[in-house]
Motif scaffolding. Structure first.
Motif, PDB file in Angstrom:
ATOM      1  N   ILE A 231      14.762 -58.864  52.919  1.00  0.00           N
ATOM      2  CA  ILE A 231      14.737 -59.473  51.591  1.00  0.00           C
ATOM      3  C   ILE A 231      15.865 -60.481  51.415  1.00  0.00           C
ATOM      4  CG2 ILE A 231      13.647 -57.455  50.567  1.00  0.00           C
ATOM      5  CD1 ILE A 231      16.314 -56.654  49.400  1.00  0.00           C
ATOM      6  N   SER A 232      16.872 -60.444  52.303  1.00  0.00           N
ATOM      7  CA  SER A 232      17.992 -61.383  52.179  1.00  0.00           C
ATOM      8  C   SER A 232      17.582 -62.817  52.516  1.00  0.00           C
ATOM      9  CB  SER A 232      19.151 -60.958  53.081  1.00  0.00           C
ATOM     10  OG  SER A 232      18.866 -61.189  54.456  1.00  0.00           O
ATOM     11  N   THR A 233      16.553 -62.997  53.347  1.00  0.00           N
ATOM     12  CA  THR A 233      16.153 -64.348  53.756  1.00  0.00           C
ATOM     13  C   THR A 233      15.654 -65.185  52.574  1.00  0.00           C
ATOM     14  OG1 THR A 233      15.607 -63.572  55.988  1.00  0.00           O
ATOM     15  CG2 THR A 233      14.676 -65.684  55.305  1.00  0.00           C
ATOM     16  N   PRO A 234      14.671 -64.736  51.802  1.00  0.00           N
ATOM     17  CA  PRO A 234      14.259 -65.538  50.643  1.00  0.00           C
ATOM     18  C   PRO A 234      15.348 -65.654  49.584  1.00  0.00           C
ATOM     19  CG  PRO A 234      13.152 -63.415  50.613  1.00  0.00           C
ATOM     20  CD  PRO A 234      13.811 -63.542  51.955  1.00  0.00           C
ATOM     21  N   LEU A 235      16.178 -64.610  49.429  1.00  0.00           N
ATOM     22  CA  LEU A 235      17.260 -64.681  48.451  1.00  0.00           C
ATOM     23  C   LEU A 235      18.291 -65.732  48.857  1.00  0.00           C
ATOM     24  CD1 LEU A 235      17.836 -60.883  47.666  1.00  0.00           C
ATOM     25  CD2 LEU A 235      16.628 -62.575  46.285  1.00  0.00           C
TER      26      LEU A 235
ATOM     27  N   ALA B  45      10.438 -70.210  53.442  1.00  0.00           N
ATOM     28  CA  ALA B  45      11.092 -68.910  53.595  1.00  0.00           C
ATOM     29  C   ALA B  45      10.214 -67.930  54.365  1.00  0.00           C
ATOM     30  CB  ALA B  45      11.436 -68.339  52.214  1.00  0.00           C
ATOM     31  N   SER B  46       8.900 -67.957  54.138  1.00  0.00           N
ATOM     32  CA  SER B  46       8.001 -67.031  54.826  1.00  0.00           C
ATOM     33  C   SER B  46       7.956 -67.304  56.321  1.00  0.00           C
ATOM     34  CB  SER B  46       6.595 -67.123  54.231  1.00  0.00           C
ATOM     35  OG  SER B  46       6.105 -68.453  54.293  1.00  0.00           O
ATOM     36  N   THR B  47       7.928 -68.601  56.701  1.00  0.00           N
ATOM     37  CA  THR B  47       7.914 -68.961  58.121  1.00  0.00           C
ATOM     38  C   THR B  47       9.229 -68.575  58.786  1.00  0.00           C
ATOM     39  OG1 THR B  47       6.403 -70.809  57.716  1.00  0.00           O
ATOM     40  CG2 THR B  47       7.679 -70.869  59.755  1.00  0.00           C
TER      41      THR B  47
ATOM     42  N   VAL C 190       8.688 -61.846  54.771  1.00  0.00           N
ATOM     43  CA  VAL C 190       7.478 -62.608  54.449  1.00  0.00           C
ATOM     44  C   VAL C 190       6.918 -62.180  53.087  1.00  0.00           C
ATOM     45  CG1 VAL C 190       5.063 -62.959  55.096  1.00  0.00           C
ATOM     46  CG2 VAL C 190       6.850 -63.119  56.833  1.00  0.00           C
ATOM     47  N   LEU C 191       6.800 -60.871  52.878  1.00  0.00           N
ATOM     48  CA  LEU C 191       6.285 -60.367  51.605  1.00  0.00           C
ATOM     49  C   LEU C 191       7.195 -60.779  50.447  1.00  0.00           C
ATOM     50  CD1 LEU C 191       5.203 -56.755  52.671  1.00  0.00           C
ATOM     51  CD2 LEU C 191       3.724 -58.731  52.238  1.00  0.00           C
ATOM     52  N   ALA C 192       8.508 -60.683  50.668  1.00  0.00           N
ATOM     53  CA  ALA C 192       9.444 -61.071  49.621  1.00  0.00           C
ATOM     54  C   ALA C 192       9.355 -62.564  49.333  1.00  0.00           C
ATOM     55  CB  ALA C 192      10.869 -60.697  50.037  1.00  0.00           C
ATOM     56  N   SER C 193       9.123 -63.373  50.365  1.00  0.00           N
ATOM     57  CA  SER C 193       9.013 -64.822  50.195  1.00  0.00           C
ATOM     58  C   SER C 193       7.793 -65.183  49.359  1.00  0.00           C
ATOM     59  CB  SER C 193       8.926 -65.505  51.565  1.00  0.00           C
ATOM     60  OG  SER C 193      10.087 -65.259  52.328  1.00  0.00           O
ATOM     61  N   PHE C 194       6.678 -64.525  49.622  1.00  0.00           N
ATOM     62  CA  PHE C 194       5.478 -64.769  48.826  1.00  0.00           C
ATOM     63  C   PHE C 194       5.722 -64.409  47.357  1.00  0.00           C
ATOM     64  CE2 PHE C 194       2.734 -64.036  52.819  1.00  0.00           C
ATOM     65  CZ  PHE C 194       2.857 -65.382  53.159  1.00  0.00           C
ATOM     66  N   PHE C 195       6.475 -63.331  47.144  1.00  0.00           N
ATOM     67  CA  PHE C 195       6.741 -62.872  45.783  1.00  0.00           C
ATOM     68  C   PHE C 195       7.708 -63.814  45.055  1.00  0.00           C
ATOM     69  CE2 PHE C 195       9.271 -60.371  42.760  1.00  0.00           C
ATOM     70  CZ  PHE C 195       8.264 -59.885  41.941  1.00  0.00           C
ATOM     71  N   VAL C 196       8.754 -64.280  45.775  1.00  0.00           N
ATOM     72  CA  VAL C 196       9.792 -65.104  45.143  1.00  0.00           C
ATOM     73  C   VAL C 196       9.346 -66.552  44.969  1.00  0.00           C
ATOM     74  CG1 VAL C 196      12.130 -66.025  45.404  1.00  0.00           C
ATOM     75  CG2 VAL C 196      11.663 -63.628  45.962  1.00  0.00           C
ATOM     76  N   PHE C 197       8.738 -67.145  46.027  1.00  0.00           N
ATOM     77  CA  PHE C 197       8.433 -68.578  46.005  1.00  0.00           C
ATOM     78  C   PHE C 197       6.946 -68.893  45.826  1.00  0.00           C
ATOM     79  CE2 PHE C 197      12.364 -68.227  48.531  1.00  0.00           C
ATOM     80  CZ  PHE C 197      13.174 -69.093  47.799  1.00  0.00           C
ATOM     81  N   ARG C 198       6.103 -67.847  45.822  1.00  0.00           N
ATOM     82  CA  ARG C 198       4.661 -68.046  45.694  1.00  0.00           C
ATOM     83  C   ARG C 198       4.138 -68.981  46.797  1.00  0.00           C
ATOM     84  NH1 ARG C 198       5.787 -64.531  42.545  1.00  0.00           N
ATOM     85  NH2 ARG C 198       4.995 -64.235  40.442  1.00  0.00           N
ATOM     86  N   GLU C 199       4.704 -68.821  47.996  1.00  0.00           N
ATOM     87  CA  GLU C 199       4.300 -69.681  49.116  1.00  0.00           C
ATOM     88  C   GLU C 199       2.941 -69.243  49.657  1.00  0.00           C
ATOM     89  OE1 GLU C 199       8.749 -70.668  50.914  1.00  0.00           O
ATOM     90  OE2 GLU C 199       7.427 -69.225  51.890  1.00  0.00           O
ATOM     91  N   LEU C 200       2.028 -70.181  49.807  1.00  0.00           N
ATOM     92  CA  LEU C 200       0.735 -69.891  50.414  1.00  0.00           C
ATOM     93  C   LEU C 200       0.824 -70.115  51.917  1.00  0.00           C
ATOM     94  CD1 LEU C 200      -1.660 -71.604  47.831  1.00  0.00           C
ATOM     95  CD2 LEU C 200      -1.088 -69.162  48.045  1.00  0.00           C
TER      96      LEU C 200
END
Length: 349
Positions: free
Chosen positions: A21-25, A101-103, A258-268
């Motif tokens: 979870i630290s990566t998207p944060l 962030a997800s990648t 990856v899951l946290a990135s989708f939640f934080v940035f709404r990345e498709l």
């Protein structure tokens, strides 16, 4: 056996969740902070957490004994500071500026590959067919994610920076494994504080822009929580499972990221991501499902670390006063037996 294996991997899994979870944060903070400044304050937060834990573990009724750091540990600690505390985070944070962030989170699976290759090639940890297959699959997925398909065909600079950070963290993991017998809070304190001093000093020399106090506070808090607790659990896991297997369980971190990135940035997810995801998942499963058992011999050994007497490897007797975990210099006589094991501190054959 499955429950015991999960229990042994518990520290690595906790470390994986927090680091994931630290990566998207961290990506939220990237636009406002120079990578050296961001990395420095993150590791200062981590070092502060470790210092507090170190003080707490040595006071009161719940005093926890651990083996102390020694002069011979300095070269290994120096490697962990430079590789894992300075170079790796700066490269990751640089890569995050040009990579979703997800990648980036999924690319962090390559850390398990780097850790395993160094553990096998340099430190001679055993690597079976499943682990070798996982290395090939995860590497293929990493290459797929690193290819730049927008415009001119080539490799994404941001993705390559993330991959390079994984290589340095792989080196860091193996060097930390060497000193994992020592007090994990002392190791984390040295790594966090020294890495912060180096990064912030270099940032000052390069005249990096002075950031907003709120961004500094965010970076410090991120280091204190995610990096601090994660590092402590990771060191304990290195002690019990060895570098390659700890890296395998830590492979859950990218998927959590990856899951946290989708939640934080709404990345498709794009097509590259969707194609690489099953490869990464297959590689992680191969690493975690590997079982190593054979008749093996323990040679005579004398060392010091925290231990208890119900694990089948510490048969010396102190009487009832030493039934709980404790630390002291002790001897292992030569022994031959067979059981499932990881390349921990007693199985480095």
């Amino acid at each position: 056996m499955a429950f015991q294996k999960l229990h042994q991997a518990g520290y690595a899994l906790v470390a994986a969740v927090l680091f994931g979870i630290s990566t998207p944060l961290a990506k939220i903070l990237v636009p406002g902070l120079h990578p050296l400044v961001l990395g420095g304050w993150i590791y200062l937060g981590m070092g502060t957490f470790m210092v507090i834990l170190w003080v707490f573990s040595r006071s009161g009724k719940r005093r926890r004994e651990e083996a102390r750091l020694r002069r011979g540990d300095i070269p290994w600690l120096g490697c962990t500071v430079l590789a894992g505390g300075v170079l790796a985070p700066v490269l990751l944070l640089t890569g995050l500026s040009d990579t979703p962030a997800s990648t980036a989170a999924l690319l962090l699976n390559f850390e398990a590959v780097a850790t395993t290759l160094i553990a096998f090639g340099v430190f001679r940890e055993h690597v079976g067919t499943r682990v070798a297959g996982a290395v090939i699959v995860i590497t293929a997925a990493t290459v797929l994610l690193s290819v730049n398909l927008s415009g001119t065909f080539g490799l994404s600079v941001g993705a390559l920076a993330v991959v390079a950070s994984c290589a340095f963290w792989g080196l860091d993991n193996n060097c930390t494994r060497v000193v994992s017998l020592r007090d994990p809070t002392a190791i984390g304190s040295v790594k966090g504080i020294c890495a912060a001093i180096i990064s912030l000093t270099v940032a000052f020399v390069l005249k990096a822009a002075s950031p907003d106090i709120h961004l500094i506070a965010g970076a410090f808090l991120l280091g204190f929580t995610c990096f601090g607790i994660s590092s402590y659990c990771f060191i304990l896991s290195l002690r019990n499972l060895g570098a390659a297997r700890t890296g395998a369980y830590f492979g859950a971190a990218p998927f959590i990221g990856v899951l946290a990135s989708f939640f934080v940035f709404r990345e498709l997810p794009n097509l590259q991501f969707l194609a690489a995801l099953p490869l990464m998942a297959a590689g992680a499963w191969l690493l975690v499902s590997e079982v190593h058992v054979h008749l093996h011999t323990h040679e005579y050994m004398e060392h010091e670390h925290r231990h208890r007497h119900d694990d089948g490897h510490h048969l010396h007797d102190h009487g009832p006063a030493f039934e709980k975990e404790h630390t002291h210099l002790h001897v292992h006589e030569e022994m031959e037996h067979s059981h499932p094991h990881a390349p921990d501190i007693h199985h480095r054959h």
